[in-house]
Motif scaffolding. Structure first.
Motif, PDB file in Angstrom:
ATOM      1  N   TYR A 238       0.078  57.036 -30.143  1.00 52.59           N
ATOM      2  CA  TYR A 238      -1.273  57.455 -29.759  1.00 52.59           C
ATOM      3  C   TYR A 238      -1.212  58.162 -28.411  1.00 52.59           C
ATOM      4  CZ  TYR A 238      -0.722  52.726 -27.805  1.00 52.59           C
ATOM      5  OH  TYR A 238      -0.215  51.599 -27.208  1.00 52.59           O
ATOM      6  N   LYS A 239      -2.230  59.005 -28.186  1.00 50.38           N
ATOM      7  CA  LYS A 239      -2.297  59.799 -26.971  1.00 50.38           C
ATOM      8  C   LYS A 239      -3.004  59.028 -25.856  1.00 50.38           C
ATOM      9  CE  LYS A 239      -2.477  64.203 -29.482  1.00 50.38           C
ATOM     10  NZ  LYS A 239      -3.265  65.437 -29.730  1.00 50.38           N
ATOM     11  N   ARG A 240      -2.899  59.592 -24.673  1.00 45.59           N
ATOM     12  CA  ARG A 240      -3.594  59.022 -23.511  1.00 45.59           C
ATOM     13  C   ARG A 240      -5.098  59.178 -23.688  1.00 45.59           C
ATOM     14  NH1 ARG A 240      -5.193  60.638 -18.134  1.00 45.59           N
ATOM     15  NH2 ARG A 240      -4.469  59.188 -16.520  1.00 45.59           N
ATOM     16  N   ASP A 241      -5.843  58.114 -23.423  1.00 49.65           N
ATOM     17  CA  ASP A 241      -7.295  58.119 -23.558  1.00 49.65           C
ATOM     18  C   ASP A 241      -7.906  58.613 -22.244  1.00 49.65           C
ATOM     19  OD1 ASP A 241      -9.967  57.653 -24.020  1.00 49.65           O
ATOM     20  OD2 ASP A 241      -9.700  55.616 -24.766  1.00 49.65           O
ATOM     21  N   ASN A 242      -7.907  59.932 -22.061  1.00 45.99           N
ATOM     22  CA  ASN A 242      -8.374  60.506 -20.800  1.00 45.99           C
ATOM     23  C   ASN A 242      -9.821  60.152 -20.501  1.00 45.99           C
ATOM     24  OD1 ASN A 242      -5.932  61.859 -20.118  1.00 45.99           O
ATOM     25  ND2 ASN A 242      -6.408  63.446 -21.610  1.00 45.99           N
ATOM     26  N   ALA A 243     -10.636  60.025 -21.545  1.00 47.70           N
ATOM     27  CA  ALA A 243     -12.048  59.695 -21.339  1.00 47.70           C
ATOM     28  C   ALA A 243     -12.204  58.336 -20.671  1.00 47.70           C
ATOM     29  CB  ALA A 243     -12.788  59.722 -22.676  1.00 47.70           C
ATOM     30  N   PHE A 244     -11.317  57.405 -21.000  1.00 45.69           N
ATOM     31  CA  PHE A 244     -11.423  56.091 -20.368  1.00 45.69           C
ATOM     32  C   PHE A 244     -11.102  56.158 -18.883  1.00 45.69           C
ATOM     33  CE2 PHE A 244      -9.912  52.032 -18.849  1.00 45.69           C
ATOM     34  CZ  PHE A 244     -10.916  51.189 -19.266  1.00 45.69           C
ATOM     35  N   TYR A 245     -10.067  56.922 -18.521  1.00 45.08           N
ATOM     36  CA  TYR A 245      -9.715  57.050 -17.100  1.00 45.08           C
ATOM     37  C   TYR A 245     -10.879  57.653 -16.305  1.00 45.08           C
ATOM     38  CZ  TYR A 245      -4.864  55.755 -17.932  1.00 45.08           C
ATOM     39  OH  TYR A 245      -3.725  55.057 -18.254  1.00 45.08           O
ATOM     40  N   ILE A 246     -11.549  58.626 -16.903  1.00 43.37           N
ATOM     41  CA  ILE A 246     -12.720  59.208 -16.239  1.00 43.37           C
ATOM     42  C   ILE A 246     -13.848  58.183 -16.157  1.00 43.37           C
ATOM     43  CG2 ILE A 246     -14.501  60.983 -16.439  1.00 43.37           C
ATOM     44  CD1 ILE A 246     -12.341  62.743 -17.815  1.00 43.37           C
ATOM     45  N   GLY A 247     -14.070  57.461 -17.250  1.00 40.95           N
ATOM     46  CA  GLY A 247     -15.134  56.462 -17.274  1.00 40.95           C
ATOM     47  C   GLY A 247     -14.907  55.317 -16.310  1.00 40.95           C
ATOM     48  N   TRP A 248     -13.629  54.988 -16.053  1.00 37.76           N
ATOM     49  CA  TRP A 248     -13.335  53.869 -15.161  1.00 37.76           C
ATOM     50  C   TRP A 248     -13.868  54.107 -13.753  1.00 37.76           C
ATOM     51  CZ3 TRP A 248     -12.521  49.029 -15.725  1.00 37.76           C
ATOM     52  CH2 TRP A 248     -12.073  48.263 -14.652  1.00 37.76           C
ATOM     53  N   ASP A 249     -13.974  55.346 -13.336  1.00 41.45           N
ATOM     54  CA  ASP A 249     -14.485  55.636 -12.000  1.00 41.45           C
ATOM     55  C   ASP A 249     -15.896  55.094 -11.830  1.00 41.45           C
ATOM     56  OD1 ASP A 249     -13.970  57.224  -9.431  1.00 41.45           O
ATOM     57  OD2 ASP A 249     -15.909  58.022 -10.094  1.00 41.45           O
ATOM     58  N   THR A 250     -16.722  55.236 -12.857  1.00 38.50           N
ATOM     59  CA  THR A 250     -18.092  54.701 -12.813  1.00 38.50           C
ATOM     60  C   THR A 250     -18.100  53.192 -13.007  1.00 38.50           C
ATOM     61  OG1 THR A 250     -18.973  56.790 -13.658  1.00 38.50           O
ATOM     62  CG2 THR A 250     -20.364  54.829 -13.883  1.00 38.50           C
ATOM     63  N   ILE A 251     -17.328  52.703 -13.951  1.00 38.07           N
ATOM     64  CA  ILE A 251     -17.285  51.269 -14.241  1.00 38.07           C
ATOM     65  C   ILE A 251     -16.883  50.465 -13.013  1.00 38.07           C
ATOM     66  CG2 ILE A 251     -16.043  49.482 -15.549  1.00 38.07           C
ATOM     67  CD1 ILE A 251     -15.797  51.623 -17.810  1.00 38.07           C
ATOM     68  N   SER A 252     -15.884  50.943 -12.292  1.00 41.54           N
ATOM     69  CA  SER A 252     -15.285  50.157 -11.219  1.00 41.54           C
ATOM     70  C   SER A 252     -15.907  50.388  -9.854  1.00 41.54           C
ATOM     71  CB  SER A 252     -13.790  50.475 -11.121  1.00 41.54           C
ATOM     72  OG  SER A 252     -13.590  51.843 -10.784  1.00 41.54           O
ATOM     73  N   ARG A 253     -16.805  51.359  -9.739  1.00 45.28           N
ATOM     74  CA  ARG A 253     -17.323  51.731  -8.417  1.00 45.28           C
ATOM     75  C   ARG A 253     -18.123  50.600  -7.775  1.00 45.28           C
ATOM     76  NH1 ARG A 253     -17.662  56.603  -5.748  1.00 45.28           N
ATOM     77  NH2 ARG A 253     -16.756  57.653  -7.571  1.00 45.28           N
ATOM     78  N   GLU A 254     -18.895  49.889  -8.565  1.00 40.51           N
ATOM     79  CA  GLU A 254     -19.710  48.783  -8.050  1.00 40.51           C
ATOM     80  C   GLU A 254     -19.179  47.451  -8.578  1.00 40.51           C
ATOM     81  OE1 GLU A 254     -21.906  49.291  -5.806  1.00 40.51           O
ATOM     82  OE2 GLU A 254     -21.908  51.487  -5.964  1.00 40.51           O
ATOM     83  N   ARG A 255     -19.262  46.423  -7.758  1.00 39.85           N
ATOM     84  CA  ARG A 255     -18.721  45.118  -8.146  1.00 39.85           C
ATOM     85  C   ARG A 255     -19.388  44.568  -9.399  1.00 39.85           C
ATOM     86  NH1 ARG A 255     -19.030  42.572  -1.989  1.00 39.85           N
ATOM     87  NH2 ARG A 255     -17.530  44.036  -1.035  1.00 39.85           N
ATOM     88  N   GLU A 256     -20.692  44.715  -9.505  1.00 45.62           N
ATOM     89  CA  GLU A 256     -21.423  44.121 -10.623  1.00 45.62           C
ATOM     90  C   GLU A 256     -21.048  44.776 -11.951  1.00 45.62           C
ATOM     91  OE1 GLU A 256     -22.730  45.223  -7.808  1.00 45.62           O
ATOM     92  OE2 GLU A 256     -23.274  43.305  -6.853  1.00 45.62           O
ATOM     93  N   THR A 257     -20.963  46.105 -11.974  1.00 50.76           N
ATOM     94  CA  THR A 257     -20.614  46.779 -13.224  1.00 50.76           C
ATOM     95  C   THR A 257     -19.161  46.496 -13.593  1.00 50.76           C
ATOM     96  OG1 THR A 257     -20.114  48.812 -11.979  1.00 50.76           O
ATOM     97  CG2 THR A 257     -22.317  48.615 -12.973  1.00 50.76           C
ATOM     98  N   PHE A 258     -18.310  46.375 -12.615  1.00 52.96           N
ATOM     99  CA  PHE A 258     -16.914  46.024 -12.871  1.00 52.96           C
ATOM    100  C   PHE A 258     -16.809  44.645 -13.508  1.00 52.96           C
ATOM    101  CE2 PHE A 258     -13.449  43.405 -11.092  1.00 52.96           C
ATOM    102  CZ  PHE A 258     -12.369  43.961 -11.765  1.00 52.96           C
ATOM    103  N   LEU A 259     -17.453  43.651 -12.907  1.00 52.54           N
ATOM    104  CA  LEU A 259     -17.363  42.289 -13.425  1.00 52.54           C
ATOM    105  C   LEU A 259     -17.973  42.179 -14.817  1.00 52.54           C
ATOM    106  CD1 LEU A 259     -18.223  40.280 -10.188  1.00 52.54           C
ATOM    107  CD2 LEU A 259     -15.988  40.422 -11.323  1.00 52.54           C
ATOM    108  N   LYS A 260     -19.059  42.891 -15.059  1.00 52.44           N
ATOM    109  CA  LYS A 260     -19.688  42.868 -16.378  1.00 52.44           C
ATOM    110  C   LYS A 260     -18.744  43.458 -17.424  1.00 52.44           C
ATOM    111  CE  LYS A 260     -23.972  44.247 -18.771  1.00 52.44           C
ATOM    112  NZ  LYS A 260     -23.356  44.990 -19.901  1.00 52.44           N
ATOM    113  N   TRP A 261     -18.105  44.598 -17.090  1.00 51.09           N
ATOM    114  CA  TRP A 261     -17.191  45.229 -18.044  1.00 51.09           C
ATOM    115  C   TRP A 261     -15.989  44.333 -18.315  1.00 51.09           C
ATOM    116  CZ3 TRP A 261     -12.224  46.688 -18.783  1.00 51.09           C
ATOM    117  CH2 TRP A 261     -11.981  47.597 -19.822  1.00 51.09           C
TER     118      TRP A 261
END
Length: 286
Positions: A238-261
């Protein structure tokens, strides 16, 4: 000699609180599934080693499992910062993170030295740079034959190394192809090791010119985890999931969204989720 184990059993047996742990993979074959199992088992006070810590180490740091990071580059490749790592360094959340930074050359040589059971690595480097001013583990030695002053760093000798590979055979021999980074050296340098693989085969068959074979006697545990490197890639699977790497920037930026994910996708998930994720991405990529 390699044992065939489930992922929970492999992590429970080989990863201990306070361990020095290397989870290697250079863009390719990053051991996400195994790292997530370490998170689920709440291993604590870990010293993590990796040449290029990216999202997986951001997750381990953000969940409070890591006391120290030894590395040569850190970031979300192609996107930007690791927000959870940065929060730990700047704000000590969820607690203080000690960092020890090196160059790529230093880390690669340190893994080589560890694999050779040597106490330190010697190489040409660190001339005209500032890292030695902030890292006391970067030192020098004078060659007894030529008088040349060379850089030295301590050998990397993890308590446990964890890698993802393409295949293992029934005897526990492991094969990697493509970008192999320092996975081989990480396993050989470690006291214990876990190797997750895409599949278990009777015979490796034809292989690429750069194929690396780890004999079963060098490996502690082999675990079949289909999709175990997702969102990084596994050559031929399988290929690299580039969309996830981009999405992680938003997911991880705030503590609450990170912990929820993390709660929804790691804590209350499991190794089988990686196979499903990889299959979905493979279909979407066609």
């Amino acid at each position: 000699m390699a044992e065939f184990l489930s992922l929970p059993d492999a992590v429970a047996r080989h990863v201990r609180d306070g361990d020095t742990v290397a989870m290697e993979g250079f863009t390719h074959l990053i051991p996400y599934a195994a790292g997530h199992e370490v998170i689920r088992q709440k291993k604590r006070d870990l010293t993590l080693i990796r040449m290029t810590p990216d999202i997986l180490y951001d997750q381990l740091i953000g969940m409070g499992l890591v006391k120290k990071l030894i590395f040569s580059w850190a970031g979300n490749p192609g996107v930007g910062s690791l927000h959870r790592m940065r929060d730990a360094v700047e704000n000590h959340w969820p607690h203080k993170l000690e960092i020890e930074e090196h160059s790529h050359a230093a880390m690669a040589n340190a893994f080589e030295a560890g694999a050779a059971n040597l106490p330190f690595a010697v190489f040409r480097g660190y001339k005209g740079v500032d890292l030695p001013k902030v890292n006391p583990n970067i030192r020098s030695v004078t060659c007894p034959y030529t008088g040349e002053v060379l850089a030295t760093v301590p050998a990397v000798r993890p308590d446990v190394s964890i890698i993802h590979a393409l295949k293992a055979d029934r005897e526990g021999n492991v094969m990697l192809e493509g970008i192999v980074g320092v996975q081989k050296e990480a396993v050989l340098a470690a006291k214990r090791s876990i190797v997750t693989v895409e599949e278990i085969v009777e015979d490796f068959g034809p292989r690429n010119a750069n194929a690396v074979i780890l004999p079963s006697w060098t490996v502690g545990a082999v675990v079949k985890v289909q999709g175990g490197a997702h969102p990084s890639y596994a050559q031929g699977y399988y290929k690299r999931d580039n969309a996830f790497y981009i999405g992680w920037d938003t997911i991880s930026r705030e503590r609450e969204t990170f912990l929820k994910w993390m709660d929804e996708n790691v804590i209350n998930s499991g190794p089988d989720a990686f196979a499903a994720q990889a299959r979905r991405f493979a279909v979407a990529a066609k």
